[in-house]
Design an enzyme around this catalytic site. Structure first.
Site, mmCIF file in Angstrom:
data_model
loop_
_atom_site.group_PDB
_atom_site.id
_atom_site.type_symbol
_atom_site.label_atom_id
_atom_site.label_comp_id
_atom_site.label_asym_id
_atom_site.label_seq_id
_atom_site.Cartn_x
_atom_site.Cartn_y
_atom_site.Cartn_z
ATOM 1 C CD GLU A 33 -18.042 9.089 27.663
ATOM 2 O OE1 GLU A 33 -18.428 9.959 26.860
ATOM 3 O OE2 GLU A 33 -16.971 8.467 27.515
ATOM 4 C CD GLU A 37 -16.694 4.235 25.780
ATOM 5 O OE1 GLU A 37 -17.910 4.194 25.852
ATOM 6 O OE2 GLU A 37 -16.057 5.173 25.245
#
Length: 503
Positions: A156, A273
């Site tokens: 991220e 995820e």
């Protein structure tokens, strides 16, 4: 309510994307007994193929060490972690991060365990570390094995908490140095990114343009998916609003849409995820609502991506801090001490489903095996926060199916809802003990088991009618097994007291 007529002809094989990968807390946690016991249980009853977690290169894994001016690569913990995974049939989905302190350009960290999220002082030294790690893994586990492990660059980077200033140009530079280092070791190793969080689709076009312009290797693309709103903090926890489940499927499909007209079109997509909430302290994770909400995502996500990785398989997890209570809203399918949550049963039910898809609807998935066994996963459809406190769930939900079968069937039904198979509800009734005794833990394990019912159905004109009434937030697995009576000379159930004799 209309009855759904299930086709006798399969539409295809059921995709395996739902269990291709599962998430974990940082890799160092794999050294703990509770973690290892949880992983063994998950593999016995569900059987994931890959596992992904943070911290492979963080200081607590001890890969890059310095002493008296001498630098050494050490794989003591890496080997123990990877060995434990492979023994259980799990392959690593390698995430390269975070930054070892000896290479870091700054002191910014993330999580209670302080993973460094700054760029390397030297990209050459970072690339040397990447090459050293991969060469060691190849030496230990073999090139053909490591070629099957996806290698993801960072986590991220579009968020300032995970990458200093969310500096896009700096991440692209890191990605290029890393991808080239990976390919220096072996051209067939799989490398990808950019591992985006939800709400960051504006990164796709610049990433595609960058790697195309500089001919940087990309074998797959990855992103994450969550459907929760901002955190509303309470002591040791949060509450959040939620979008409908379709939001997760839309996020799964985002890379394909945004990369359609780029050089990266058609690459494999991994959702490395996903969950409802992105917080490790939201009680929603412990509930039956969470399981019913995610049922259509597991049933349909394989149409969109190569894998989608539930975050995470157990509550041995310390990003926000060390948990202070057995049930604390952790991401895990299991609590500490291996108590199954309702969402665990969703995965376990999926693991028992047949190979070929006969039907899929808004509240059901019907599959069949070659031996004639038919399996039905049914759930109560849910919405999001805008649909009310129960996500539009009335007290009951009916599912009515007409299923093709060659003979009479025995029916076995397992159910999880607000009362059945729900240790969290039992824990509340027991007063929410933060540190349960062994006796209470045993009670919670018993309470976590699905309700089981069984009966028989006679076939008529090559089918049976299956009528299911689901409770609030229920998921249910029904197995229909063809019955071929055996001869048992001398047996007469009518001679047993209290028996209703079956025909």
């Amino acid at each position: 309510m209309n009855r759904v007529h299930v086709s006798a002809q399969p539409s295809g094989l059921r995709p395996s994307a739902w269990r291709e990968c599962v998430g974990t807390g940082r890799l160092n946690l794999a050294l703990r007994a509770d973690y290892q016991e949880s992983a063994a249980l998950v593999q016995r009853e569900i059987g994931f193929r890959y596992i992904r977690g943070h911290g492979l290169l963080s200081d607590d894994m001890g890969v890059l060490r310095e002493s008296e001016g001498v630098t050494r690569y050490s794989f003591t913990y890496v080997d123990q972690v990877v060995d434990s995974y492979l023994r259980l049939g799990l392959k690593p989905f390698l995430e390269l991060g975070f930054m070892p302190s000896a290479l870091a350009s700054g002191e910014q960290t993330v999580f209670w365990w302080k993973g460094n999220v700054t760029p390397p002082r030297s990209h050459e030294d970072w690339a040397a570390l990447v090459r050293a790690v991969l060469r060691h893994l190849i030496d230990r586990y073999g090139l053909e094995e490591v070629r099957t492990w996806p290698i993801e660059v960072w986590n991220e980077p579009n968020l300032t908490v995970f990458w200093q200033d969310a500096d896009q140009a700096a991440y692209f530079r890191l990605y290029e140095a890393t991808a080239r280092a990976v390919k220096d070791v072996d051209a067939s190793l799989q490398v990808g990114g950019p591992v985006l969080s939800p709400g960051s689709d504006e990164w796709w076009a610049p990433f595609a343009d960058f790697v195309a312009a500089r001919d940087v290797p990309v074998d797959f693309v990855s992103r994450h998916a969550y459907s929760s709103g901002p955190a509303q903090h309470v002591p040791f926890g949060v509450y959040q609003t939620f979008e409908p489940p379709q939001t997760l499927l839309d996020q799964f499909d985002a890379p394909r849409r945004h990369l359609r007209d780029t050089a990266l079109a058609g690459l494999p997509v991994h959702i490395s995820e996903f969950n409802t909430s992105y917080r490790p302290d939201n009680p929603i994770h412990d509930t039956a609502w969470n399981a019913a909400y995610l049922a259509p995502v597991l049933a349909g996500g394989g149409d969109l991506v190569g894998s989608f990785s539930y975050w995470t398989f157990c509550d041995v997890f310390e990003e926000a801090d060390i948990p202070t209570s057995l049930f604390h809203g952790g991401f895990g399918l299991l609590t500490h001490r291996q108590i199954r949550k309702p969402t665990y049963h969703l995965y376990a039910f999926m693991a028992r489903m047949g190979a070929s898809v006969l039907a899929r609807g808004a509240d059901h998935l019907v599959c069949r095996d070659d031996d004639g066994r038919v399996t039905v996963l049914a759930w109560q459809p849910l919405g999001g926060s805008d649909d009310g406190p129960y996500g539009s769930a009335p007290p009951t939900h009916d599912v009515r199916l007409r299923i093709p079968v060659p003979s009479d069937v025995a029916v076995l039904r397992r159910s999880v809802n607000e009362t059945d198979g729900n240790a969290w509800t039992a824990w509340r009734e027991l007063g929410r003990p933060r540190n349960p005794s062994e006796r209470v833990l045993d009670l919670l394990r018993d309470a976590s088991l699905p309700a089981v019912r069984h009966w028989s159905l006679p076939a008529a004109d090559g089918h049976v009618d299956l009528d299911l009434v689901l409770g609030r937030h229920e998921i249910t697995l029904v197995e229909l097994l063809p019955v071929t009576p055996d001869e048992h000379p001398g047996l007469d159930d009518a001679r047993l007291l209290g028996q209703d004799v079956m025909g």
